[in-house]
Scaffold this motif. Structure first.
Motif, PDB file in Angstrom:
ATOM      1  N   GLU A   1      87.053  39.077  66.706  1.00 55.64           N
ATOM      2  CA  GLU A   1      87.384  39.620  65.391  1.00 55.64           C
ATOM      3  C   GLU A   1      88.889  39.861  65.303  1.00 55.64           C
ATOM      4  OE1 GLU A   1      87.518  40.681  61.860  1.00 55.64           O
ATOM      5  OE2 GLU A   1      85.414  40.683  62.505  1.00 55.64           O
ATOM      6  N   ALA A   2      89.528  39.304  64.263  1.00 53.50           N
ATOM      7  CA  ALA A   2      90.986  39.384  64.147  1.00 53.50           C
ATOM      8  C   ALA A   2      91.463  40.551  63.288  1.00 53.50           C
ATOM      9  CB  ALA A   2      91.532  38.081  63.571  1.00 53.50           C
ATOM     10  N   ALA A   3      90.547  41.298  62.677  1.00 55.28           N
ATOM     11  CA  ALA A   3      90.944  42.404  61.806  1.00 55.28           C
ATOM     12  C   ALA A   3      91.797  43.406  62.579  1.00 55.28           C
ATOM     13  CB  ALA A   3      89.706  43.091  61.238  1.00 55.28           C
ATOM     14  N   GLY A   4      92.947  43.771  61.999  1.00 63.18           N
ATOM     15  CA  GLY A   4      93.835  44.740  62.624  1.00 63.18           C
ATOM     16  C   GLY A   4      94.802  44.154  63.627  1.00 63.18           C
ATOM     17  N   LEU A   5      94.685  42.858  63.914  1.00 63.57           N
ATOM     18  CA  LEU A   5      95.588  42.199  64.851  1.00 63.57           C
ATOM     19  C   LEU A   5      96.645  41.416  64.080  1.00 63.57           C
ATOM     20  CD1 LEU A   5      92.928  40.856  67.379  1.00 63.57           C
ATOM     21  CD2 LEU A   5      94.425  42.842  67.687  1.00 63.57           C
TER      22      LEU A   5
ATOM     23  N   ALA B   1      88.441  41.713  74.719  1.00 65.65           N
ATOM     24  CA  ALA B   1      89.773  41.110  74.772  1.00 65.65           C
ATOM     25  C   ALA B   1      90.806  42.219  74.635  1.00 65.65           C
ATOM     26  CB  ALA B   1      89.933  40.090  73.649  1.00 65.65           C
ATOM     27  N   HIS B   2      91.701  42.327  75.611  1.00 66.29           N
ATOM     28  CA  HIS B   2      92.746  43.351  75.616  1.00 66.29           C
ATOM     29  C   HIS B   2      94.097  42.668  75.415  1.00 66.29           C
ATOM     30  CE1 HIS B   2      90.357  46.853  77.275  1.00 66.29           C
ATOM     31  NE2 HIS B   2      89.513  45.842  77.410  1.00 66.29           N
ATOM     32  N   PHE B   3      94.808  43.074  74.372  1.00 64.86           N
ATOM     33  CA  PHE B   3      96.068  42.442  74.018  1.00 64.86           C
ATOM     34  C   PHE B   3      97.238  43.190  74.650  1.00 64.86           C
ATOM     35  CE2 PHE B   3      92.904  41.273  70.987  1.00 64.86           C
ATOM     36  CZ  PHE B   3      93.156  39.940  70.710  1.00 64.86           C
ATOM     37  N   PHE B   4      98.348  42.477  74.832  1.00 63.65           N
ATOM     38  CA  PHE B   4      99.511  43.060  75.492  1.00 63.65           C
ATOM     39  C   PHE B   4     100.031  44.280  74.741  1.00 63.65           C
ATOM     40  CE2 PHE B   4     104.181  43.150  76.253  1.00 63.65           C
ATOM     41  CZ  PHE B   4     104.138  43.494  77.601  1.00 63.65           C
ATOM     42  N   SER B   5      99.813  44.309  73.424  1.00 62.14           N
ATOM     43  CA  SER B   5     100.272  45.431  72.600  1.00 62.14           C
ATOM     44  C   SER B   5      99.478  46.705  72.849  1.00 62.14           C
ATOM     45  CB  SER B   5     100.159  45.051  71.119  1.00 62.14           C
ATOM     46  OG  SER B   5      98.792  44.813  70.775  1.00 62.14           O
ATOM     47  N   GLY B   6      98.342  46.591  73.543  1.00 65.72           N
ATOM     48  CA  GLY B   6      97.485  47.744  73.785  1.00 65.72           C
ATOM     49  C   GLY B   6      96.212  47.736  72.964  1.00 65.72           C
TER      50      GLY B   6
ATOM     51  N   LYS C   1      92.579  46.259  71.525  1.00 67.80           N
ATOM     52  CA  LYS C   1      91.478  45.526  72.133  1.00 67.80           C
ATOM     53  C   LYS C   1      90.441  45.193  71.069  1.00 67.80           C
ATOM     54  CE  LYS C   1      88.834  49.590  73.683  1.00 67.80           C
ATOM     55  NZ  LYS C   1      88.228  50.260  74.866  1.00 67.80           N
ATOM     56  N   ALA C   2      89.633  44.175  71.355  1.00 69.10           N
ATOM     57  CA  ALA C   2      88.602  43.736  70.415  1.00 69.10           C
ATOM     58  C   ALA C   2      87.418  43.204  71.205  1.00 69.10           C
ATOM     59  CB  ALA C   2      89.151  42.655  69.483  1.00 69.10           C
ATOM     60  N   ARG C   3      86.231  43.396  70.676  1.00 69.87           N
ATOM     61  CA  ARG C   3      85.018  42.888  71.312  1.00 69.87           C
ATOM     62  C   ARG C   3      84.905  41.389  71.045  1.00 69.87           C
ATOM     63  NH1 ARG C   3      80.264  45.786  73.017  1.00 69.87           N
ATOM     64  NH2 ARG C   3      78.987  44.274  74.157  1.00 69.87           N
TER      65      ARG C   3
END
Length: 294
Positions: A148-152, A120-125, A127-129
């Motif tokens: 995984e939501a850690a760090g998001l 998953a790649h977020f607009f902020s740059g 990414k997470a598996r």
């Protein structure tokens, strides 16, 4: 036989209906806690819309020894519908998992899965598996992902899609399709238009699926991304962008699955680990194959 196909209860010219995930072919399940769609009375501001979509990158490899292995890479889009402790739940299209192609990659119906994964790649740059995915046996083109939501951080990396059941969407409502047309480089693309019609598609189960026909431009890579509807200056999640009509001389005919279809189907989803073992299990349970992981 006349050259006419029936779709969603209407007759349209027989043209190519394409899913909007970009695909490039290169030659143990347990129940999940119920994912509830977020509800927000405020909706999103226009400058928050780019955060509404998460871009997806996927890949798989299937053993075809002594010949060359089958490989695939693709991109798509998704939207966050729940934040539960340290996990995000995303909704996307089933075809953004590309499992049907994997299930059918072996002519004997026994795929040997070497690798499978989604990011998953977020607009902020960031990414997470993707940790797990959920499919449904019914022919409803929806899937769920667990990340995984850690760090998001909410409102910086993503937003929860605000859903409001009332008023019902109507033909003429202004909408915005959010996603990553043509790949990750164009993530956060916004295209605007209107709902052209509300239609119903007959499923093989005998049930009906509510479809929103839209004229907002959507392209390969938009699959699974949110369709947002404007109401009183705020934007609410109304559908999942899924397909478009592609034919010479045809423009502005796209389709999104109504967000309400996800709510109706939540308890029927089956969860799998997002790895080669889970992909093989899904090929067996959802697509009736005899796959196994190598």
């Amino acid at each position: 036989m006349s050259d006419v196909a029936i779709f969603c209860g209407s007759a349209i010219p027989r043209v190519l209906m394409v899913s909007l995930a970009i695909t490039v072919l290169l030659v143990s399940c347990r129940p999940n806690r119920t994912a509830r769609v977020s509800s927000s009375a405020r909706g999103l501001a226009r400058d928050e819309l780019q955060l509404a979509a998460v871009s997806l990158k996927g890949w798989w490899e299937e053993d075809d020894r002594p010949l060359w292995n089958d490989r695939a890479q693709w991109t798509g889009s998704a939207g966050v519908v729940q934040l539960h402790k340290d996990r995000l739940i995303l909704v996307t299209n089933s075809h953004c998992l590309n499992l049907r192609a994997l299930a059918e990659s072996d002519l004997d119906g026994c795929p040997e899965v070497i690798d499978f994964g989604l990011e998953a790649h977020f607009f902020s740059g960031k990414k997470a598996r993707v940790l797990r995915f959920a499919e449904i046996r019914e022919p409803l083109d929806l899937a769920l992902l667990e990340v995984e939501a850690a760090g998001l951080v909410e409102k910086r990396d993503f937003v929860l899609l605000p859903y409001r059941a009332q008023p019902d969407p109507r033909a003429g409502d202004e909408v915005c399709a959010v996603g990553a047309p043509m790949g990750l480089e164009l993530r956060g693309t916004l295209t605007f238009g209107r709902i052209s019609a509300i239609r119903e598609k007959d499923l093989m189960t005998g049930e009906k699926c509510r479809i929103l026909q839209i004229d907002a431009p959507i392209n390969p890579g938009n699959s699974g991304g949110p369709l947002m509807r404007e109401s009183s200056g705020r934007w609410y999640w109304v559908g999942v962008n899924s397909s478009k009509v592609m034919a010479l001389g045809v423009e502005g005919i796209g389709f999104a699955i109504s967000a309400g279809e996800l709510l109706d189907a939540l308890r029927r989803f089956e969860w799998f680990n997002c790895d080669k073992h889970g992909a093989a299990q899904a090929c067996n349970r959802i697509y009736g194959k005899h796959a196994h992981a190598r």
